[in-house]
Every structure is written in structure tokens, then in C-alpha cells.
Write an enzyme that holds these catalytic residues in place. Structure first.
Site, short mmCIF file in Angstrom:
data_model
loop_
_atom_site.label_atom_id
_atom_site.label_comp_id
_atom_site.label_asym_id
_atom_site.label_seq_id
_atom_site.Cartn_x
_atom_site.Cartn_y
_atom_site.Cartn_z
N THR A 193 -1.50 5.30 -5.34
CA THR A 193 -2.06 4.14 -4.65
C THR A 193 -3.17 3.53 -5.50
O THR A 193 -4.02 4.26 -6.00
CB THR A 193 -2.68 4.59 -3.31
OG1 THR A 193 -1.64 5.06 -2.49
CG2 THR A 193 -3.42 3.47 -2.62
N THR A 211 -0.24 0.10 -1.52
CA THR A 211 0.57 1.31 -1.70
C THR A 211 1.93 1.16 -1.05
O THR A 211 2.11 0.35 -0.13
CB THR A 211 -0.15 2.52 -1.05
OG1 THR A 211 0.50 3.72 -1.43
CG2 THR A 211 -0.18 2.43 0.46
N ARG A 221 5.90 5.17 9.44
CA ARG A 221 4.60 5.79 9.12
C ARG A 221 3.69 4.79 8.38
O ARG A 221 4.10 4.12 7.45
CB ARG A 221 4.83 7.01 8.24
CG ARG A 221 3.56 7.79 7.90
CD ARG A 221 3.02 7.43 6.54
NE ARG A 221 1.91 8.29 6.12
CZ ARG A 221 1.16 8.05 5.05
NH1 ARG A 221 1.40 7.00 4.30
NH2 ARG A 221 0.17 8.85 4.74
N GLY A 245 -4.70 9.46 -1.78
CA GLY A 245 -4.33 10.81 -1.38
C GLY A 245 -3.73 10.83 0.01
O GLY A 245 -3.21 9.81 0.47
N1 ASP Z 1 -3.15 7.13 0.70
C1 ASP Z 1 -1.75 6.80 0.58
C2 ASP Z 1 -1.07 7.02 1.89
O1 ASP Z 1 -1.36 8.01 2.54
C3 ASP Z 1 -1.02 7.60 -0.45
C4 ASP Z 1 -1.64 7.74 -1.80
O2 ASP Z 1 -2.80 7.47 -2.03
O3 ASP Z 1 -0.91 8.14 -2.69
O4 ASP Z 1 -0.20 6.26 2.23
#
Ligand code: ASP
Length: 330
Positions: A193, A211, A221, A245
Site C-alpha cells: 500500500t 491500495t 472487505r 500492513g
Molecule cells: N493496509 C492495507 C489493508 O489492510 C494493506 C497493506 O498495507 O498492504 O488493506
């Protein structure tokens, strides 16, 4: 004087009044008697662009706008647009990993120096969700549009429908379906992301986050990235923060808002990111999940912290982009 030198000079001389809020309570007073006090301090502001992961080109694009005296909001939008259009980045925009039913669904948000915010969730078939989020912010009375409504709005303001599932992401998804084993990994392959924060020469802070979310997530989701206060938060008096994350952990702790509020209480960007990570660590099993925060304050100081090692970020305080390692709990 060369324009580069003029730029540096302007950066150093600009000075801002920053409101620092504290709580003053009388002995024996209950919370109703607690009084909020605001004192003004003067802060010298140095322009900066910072973004999650190794997104050097995105930072360079954003910095080129800041260096010419452009607005932070334009810098963050155009910076992250590059990653959204990159088919090789499988966590953002075009080429993003699909959900478990094969749909690429995108989440993004943007926030400017006046506290205006726009967001899209579960948006399909549009390559630049962050630009749709900016249109939501500027052209509608709302903050978040989701799903079919977000797509309808995007088409009405001129965005074009495209197939975002690249042959590479389709092939990997088809291989994944053989086992359908859903274990979001903590490593970089599954967490790309881009969250970007910028402080411009006028001393204004803006941010953007975009993202395709966790690969092979359940259909519908939505993660932290499009949620104001979770994946991104800006308060132009204090600073800004963004997250990457495991979105569920960031959502439950309202992570980016928390980082900004901790800076308001006097913490450095680094200590604020660390404390926001510690809030997750104290409350849940963290060994198998990664969360990383980035923050900037009004002076242009930066900070970062993650649960696991391996979280890197790109930073420009000058023309050359540096890729730095965040400190981590483990
Ligand atoms: N934070 C993003 C999510 O949970 C995923 C990521 O940062 O890779 O959709």
C-alpha cells in the site's frame, strides 16, 4: 540566486504558528471541569515528502511538484497515481491482487490542509481511486463513496472503466485457488500500500493512501487505507500520519489519528509511531501481523515504526530520494 538555492532559503525561513493543545484540570475536578488550553509556538518548517515502501518514483514525482512551489495535495495525488498505474505493483491499483472471487477492489483516501477529506471503498474498474477520492472531497457533500455508488460517481465525472486484473495477478490467483489457503503474509510481497505525506513550501500538509487491500480477502472487505483516521490522518496544525500492513489492526486502534494526537501531546513523530504500534502489541497477538506507521510534524521532522523488521519508506527532504529502514518492535 539559483532557484534551487532560493527554494532552500524559503524553506528555512518560513515559520508557522502551531497550536499545541494540553489539558488543564483543577485538583478534585471531574472531567467536566477539565479545560483545554492552547498555546501557540513558532515552528520553522522544512518541506518533505515521505511514503511507505520503496516507492522512489512516486516520491520523485511528488517532490518535483513541491520543489516548484506546488501544493502538497497535488504532490501526494500525482505521486501515488504513478503507483496506481504500475502493473508490477500488486498491492495498488492496476495489477493489484484480486479478492478470493477474482475481483480487483480498490480503497483510497486523501486529506488536505484544511481538514477536507475524500474516500472511496470497494471501487472496481477504475485505475486511479485516489483521484476519485479527491473528486468526492471537492465535488460532493460527502466523505466516503463505496462500491457501485463510487463507480457511478467516477464515471459521471469522466473516469473510464478498465479491466484491472493483469495476466500475472490472474495467474497467481488461479494458482492460489487450488488451495484457497488464506494467510495474509507479513512480508513486503503482500503489503505494498502506498501512503504518502507531504509538507509544501507554504507550510501546508496533505496526505493520500491507496491500495487494492490484502490479496484474496473476502469479497466486500474494506481495510484501513480509505478510512480517515485509520489509514491516513492530517491536522495541518500538528502533522500527518499514514499506515500500511494489516488493516484490521490499524482500524481497531484508529492508528493514524492516534499518531497525530500523540504528536499534539508533544511526542516526536518517531515516538508517536512507536506508541501507536505498542497499542496494537499490548492488545492482540502480533507475531504474525505487520503494521507500519509513518508520520511528519509541522516542522518537517519525520518518524516511522513497525512491528516486524523489513518496513522501508522513501523520504525526500532534498532532491535525492532516500530509502530508509523503519525501526521495529521485533
Ligand atoms: N493496509 C492495507 C489493508 O489492510 C494493506 C497493506 O498495507 O498492504 O488493506
Amino acid at each position: 540566486m539559483s532557484s534551487r538555492r532560493k527554494f532552500i532559503r524559503r524553506s528555512i525561513l518560513s515559520s508557522f504558528a502551531v497550536a499545541v493543545t494540553g489539558l488543564k484540570s483543577c485538583i478534585g475536578a471531574n472531567s467536566a471541569n477539565t479545560e483545554e488550553t492552547t498555546k501557540k509556538i513558532s515552528v520553522k518548517s522544512v518541506p518533505v515528502v515521505i511514503s511507505t515502501w520503496n516507492n522512489q518514483k512516486a516520491n520523485e514525482k511528488a517532490w518535483s511538484i513541491i520543489e516548484k512551489g506546488g501544493r502538497a495535495i497535488d504532490a501526494v495525488e500525482e505521486g501515488v497515481n504513478l503507483v496506481e498505474a504500475d502493473p508490477d505493483d500488486q498491492s495498488v491499483g492496476y495489477g493489484g491482487r484480486p479478492d478470493r472471487d477474482g475481483n480487483v477492489t480498490l480503497d483510497a483516501c486523501i486529506m488536505d490542509e484544511s481538514g477536507n477529506a475524500g474516500s472511496v471503498c470497494f471501487l472496481q474498474k477504475i485505475k486511479h481511486p485516489v483521484s476519485v477520492a479527491r473528486k468526492v472531497m471537492e465535488d460532493t457533500p460527502h466523505v466516503i463513496l463505496a462500491g457501485a455508488g463510487a463507480l457511478k460517481f467516477a464515471l459521471s465525472v469522466g473516469f473510464k472503466e478498465e479491466d484491472l486484473l493483469t495476466p500475472r495477478s490472474r495467474k497467481e490467483w488461479e494458482e492460489w485457488k487450488m488451495k484457497s489457503d488464506y494467510k495474509p503474509l507479513i512480508n513486503i510481497e503482500n503489503h505494498d500500500t502506498i501512503g504518502m505525506l507531504a509538507l509544501d513550501q507554504a507550510g501546508n500538509i496533505s496526505g493520500a493512501c491507496t491500495t487494492s487491500g490484502l490479496g484474496y480477502k473476502m469479497q466486500g472487505r474494506v481495510g484501513d487505507s480509505p478510512i480517515i483516521g485509520a489509514g491516513l490522518y492530517i491536522d495541518n496544525e500538528i502533522g500527518g500520519a499514514t499506515a500500511t500492513g494489516m488493516g484490521e489492526a490499524v482500524l481497531k486502534s484508529v492508528g493514524s489519528f492516534l499518531v497525530v494526537e500523540l504528536m499534539r501531546q508533544g511526542k516526536t513523530p518517531n515516538d508517536a509511531c512507536k506508541e501507536a504500534v505498542m497499542r496494537i502489541i499490548r492488545k492482540q497477538e502480533y507475531k504474525d501481523l505487520q503494521v507500519g506507521y509513518l508520520a511528519i510534524n509541522k516542522a518537517g521532522e519525520t518518524g516511522s515504526f513497525s512491528i516486524h523488521p523489513g518496513f522501508v519508506y522513501a523520504v525526500n527532504k532534498q532532491t535525492k530520494t532516500q530509502i530508509e529502514d523503519a525501526s521495529s518492535y521485533l
